[in-house]
Design an enzyme around this catalytic site. Structure first.
Site, short mmCIF file in Angstrom:
data_model
loop_
_atom_site.label_atom_id
_atom_site.label_comp_id
_atom_site.label_asym_id
_atom_site.label_seq_id
_atom_site.Cartn_x
_atom_site.Cartn_y
_atom_site.Cartn_z
N GLU A 133 0.72 -1.21 -0.09
CA GLU A 133 -0.01 -0.12 0.00
C GLU A 133 1.03 1.21 0.12
O GLU A 133 0.52 2.28 -0.70
CB GLU A 133 -0.90 0.01 1.22
CG GLU A 133 -2.22 -1.19 1.20
CD GLU A 133 -2.92 -0.77 0.22
OE1 GLU A 133 -3.19 0.21 -0.48
OE2 GLU A 133 -3.61 -1.84 -0.09
N GLU A 366 -18.57 -5.63 -3.39
CA GLU A 366 -17.51 -6.32 -3.26
C GLU A 366 -17.36 -7.43 -3.86
O GLU A 366 -16.22 -8.00 -4.39
CB GLU A 366 -16.84 -6.18 -1.71
CG GLU A 366 -15.34 -6.55 -1.52
CD GLU A 366 -14.37 -5.46 -2.10
OE1 GLU A 366 -14.81 -4.37 -2.53
OE2 GLU A 366 -13.34 -5.74 -1.92
N GLU A 387 -12.07 0.44 -10.24
CA GLU A 387 -11.72 -0.36 -11.27
C GLU A 387 -12.69 -0.36 -12.38
O GLU A 387 -12.31 -0.56 -13.64
CB GLU A 387 -11.47 -1.86 -10.64
CG GLU A 387 -10.12 -2.07 -10.09
CD GLU A 387 -10.24 -1.52 -8.44
OE1 GLU A 387 -11.28 -1.09 -7.94
OE2 GLU A 387 -9.10 -1.44 -7.85
#
Ligand SMILES: *[C@@H]1O[C@H](CO)[C@@H](O)[C@H](O)[C@H]1NC(C)=O
Ligand SMILES: *[C@@H]1O[C@H](CO)[C@@H](O)[C@H](O)[C@H]1NC(C)=O
Ligand SMILES: *[C@@H]1O[C@H](CO)[C@@H](O)[C@H](O)[C@H]1NC(C)=O
Ligand SMILES: *[C@@H]1O[C@H](CO)[C@@H](O)[C@H](O)[C@H]1NC(C)=O
Ligand SMILES: *[C@@H]1O[C@H](CO)[C@@H](O)[C@H](O)[C@H]1NC(C)=O
Ligand SMILES: *[C@@H]1O[C@H](CO)[C@@H](O)[C@H](O)[C@H]1NC(C)=O
Length: 574
Positions: A133, A366, A387
């Site tokens: 991350e 999700e 995305e």
């Protein structure tokens, strides 16, 4: 000639000829795109200004309570021990916003952010952070912003910029290095910024944790002239690749001290996704054939073992047997990657399925159980993920089909309808009730808003090819970073060799992406689009008898070959 017996048809899509619509140049579409672009700009500033007012310099905004969270370090320290009493975070959302500010043309705000970060940001804190991350968000954000600050457009006032972001990036890169000090060279998932790897640190990590470092760390090495960052990332990537099964599949989690797999099932979603993405993008950015060879085999294996119609399930790396039949929100990046590969038809069909699910719920949940056509019982959230917008942007770039603008419009409307609150944009906790959660992730500014903006206004891409990192930070494709020209270009001796002497690689990211699908015209979207290596097939209808009648693909400069059916294409064969 291809070893014909072993030719495997992998998504060829290259034979799909679009009837390229001209409606995108229609003034009504231009007006619509401007209107939507402005709407996205308003969204970005609503998120950004609220962050600056209520959360900065902390990491992320809590939009419902108008407060903040220091998520970068909290992630690795759920009990909030060790952190200095007056810890103020790492200005994560500001760092993540830098390249978006440039893309939206806000040079003054970019400049003051750079000044603030130069004077106030420090990584010398006792904070345990997730290497992956921190790499994609912080290192990537800084390196990308440095490249944008120093490119030829002179965005910053005279004398303001003295490579401060690069200095910060280098400092951070050095703090990453102890993580790679393992028997295998595979990095620990967690690192303490001040003290390195802590005692009894977990040795478990994920495939993407080991395999998505090469763009940022490679760029850092190119910029500093010190190869150690790139070497560490490359050594890890090679080790990871060596752990693939005989089917060329990888698992999802592994142990960095033993180099053994822990979870053998994997797919293209969580824990693996950016591994695939970085193999191919590293090939574009650094021009190394090695990355292409890995990607090529990995991509074929994905299509062979995970793909089922337009969907991708998970499979066991040892047997290739399907394990989980689930659609996850993270998988929605895949069609965007396929566009870069030139696999437009496969990208289009998966993208349509994601849009179907998006429409069904209003946003993308999700996790969705494909075998039961229902939501996963617990993972019903939508944390403002980018995305799907990202893939929509790539598909529009490649095809200019105005349908993708409509998809973008519907994303923009959903986000405003369901997630906009007075204090910013809030994640959705449950897509069935649209109950909100008090969190505005930094990737909403780094990616979601950026890709939507670029979908409607790609003027940023006009002059330069960029590779976007998995966090949406643009890295320019520079010929000086390319190891060497692709063999295909050097070796070819084609009738159609371009007269243009300048040799430039395509990133497949700008309008040059149009590519193989429109080879029969010299035009794409009304503009002449040539990557330097693009060589037309001999026959306008792409029919061929031998490989010699096929050209060089514009998206990745690879030589096309003649299929069994007598068509030129970018056949991936094993
Ligand atoms: C955090 O911010 C407060 C208020 O601005 C300041 O007093 C403090 O010194 C800061 N802490 C650090 C570690 O910089
Ligand atoms: C840049 O961002 C700042 C902060 O949101 C805003 O006040 C300013 O109007 C923006 N400038 C432009 C040109 O958009
Ligand atoms: C940031 O640095 C400047 C210059 O050193 C200083 O004046 C300012 O107070 C700092 N801001 C914060 C929030 O620490
Ligand atoms: C690490 O593990 C050992 C053995 O279990 C234990 O004795 C030691 O206290 C641990 N150290 C820390 C810092 O937790
Ligand atoms: C995408 O798929 C749809 C539905 O199959 C089709 O109508 C459309 O032409 C396709 N677009 C592209 C760019 O392949
Ligand atoms: C390349 O083309 C040149 C001139 O067209 C020709 O003389 C030469 O033999 C060719 N080379 C090869 C390897 O085909």
């Amino acid at each position: 000639m291809l070893p014909r017996k072993s030719v495997t048809w992998v998504l060829l899509l290259l034979l799909i000829f679009f009837n390229l619509s001209t409606s995108h140049s229609d003034p009504r579409w231009a007006a619509k795109k401007r209107r939507l672009r402005n709407k996205v700009r308003t969204m970005f500033y609503h998120a950004y200004d609220n962050y600056m007012i209520h959360a900065f310099p902390h990491d992320e905004l809590k939009p419902l309570s108008k407060s903040f969270t220091d998520s970068l370090s909290e992630l690795g320290n759920l009990k909030l021990e060790h952190l200095p009493q007056d810890y103020n975070g790492s200005a994560l959302t500001l760092i993540e916003s830098l390249s978006s500010l440039v893309i939206m043309g806000n040079n003054t705000e970019f400049q003051s952010a750079v000044v603030w970060l130069s004077e106030n940001l420090t990584f010398d804190v006792d904070a345990r952070v997730n290497l992956f991350e921190c790499n994609i968000r912080v290192l990537g954000g800084l390196v990308s912003a440095h490249l944008l600050a120093t490119d030829s457009t002179h965005r910053l006032g005279q004398g303001v910029y003295k490579n401060q972001l690069l200095t910060l990036a280098e400092d951070l890169g050095n703090r990453f290095l102890p993580a790679f000090n393992t028997p295998t060279g595979l990095p620990y998932a967690w690192i303490n910024l001040k003290y390195g790897v802590v005692e009894n640190e977990t040795t478990e990590t994920s495939t993407s944790g080991c395999g998505s470092l090469i763009l940022e760390m490679g760029a850092l090495s190119r910029l500093t002239g010190d190869p150690k960052y790139e070497s560490a990332a490359l050594r890890a990537l090679r080790k990871l690749w060596s752990m693939r099964s005989s089917l060329n599949l990888l698992g999802t989690t592994l142990d960095v001290s033993t180099g053994e797999w822990i979870e053998y099932s994997s797919g293209i979603g969580a824990g693996v996704d950016s591994f695939y993405e970085y193999l191919y993008k590293a090939h574009i950015l650094f021009g190394k054939e090695e990355f292409w060879r890995m990607f090529h085999l990995a991509y074929i294996a994905v299509q062979k073992y995970f793909k089922h119609g337009p969907w991708y399930h998970e499979a066991d790396m040892r047997t290739g047997k399907a394990t989980y039949w689930q659609l996850t929100s993270l998988q929605a990046f895949w069609p965007g990657l396929q566009v870069l590969v030139g696999d437009i038809a496969a990208a289009n069909s998966s993208h349509r399925e994601f849009f179907y699910v998006w429409n069904k719920f209003g946003v993308l949940p999700e996790r969705y159980l494909l075998d039961h056509q229902m939501l996963h019982p617990t993972e019903k959230y939508y944390p403002l993920r980018p995305e799907f917008a990202e893939s929509t942007f790539y598909l529009y770039q490649a095809t200019k089909d105005p349908w993708y603008i409509e998809v973008g419009e519907s994303i923009v409307n959903s986000l405003n309808l369901h997630t906009k609150v007075e204090g910013g944009f809030a994640s959705i906790r449950d897509v069935t009730t649209m109950e909100l959660e008090d969190h505005q992730h930094s990737f909403f500014l780094a990616e979601t808003c950026k890709y939507l903006y670029l979908l409607f206004d790609d003027s940023f891409l006009a002059e330069q090819n960029y590779v976007f990192t998995t966090e949406g930070h643009p890295l320019p494709v520079l010929s000086s970073w390319q190891d060497r020209l692709p063999e295909t270009y050097i070796q070819s001796n084609w009738t159609f060799l371009k007269t243009d002497k300048e040799v430039r690689r395509t990133s497949a990211m700008s309008k040059q992406v149009c590519p193989s699908t429109s080879l029969n015209s010299w035009e794409c979207a009304g503009q002449k689009i040539e990557s330097a290596c693009h060589i037309l097939d001999f026959h306008g209808d792409h029919r061929c008898l031998t490989d010699e009648e096929c050209g060089v693909d514009s998206t990745n400069c690879r030589r096309r070959s003649c299929s069994m059916a007598g068509y030129c294409g970018l056949w991936l064969f094993i």
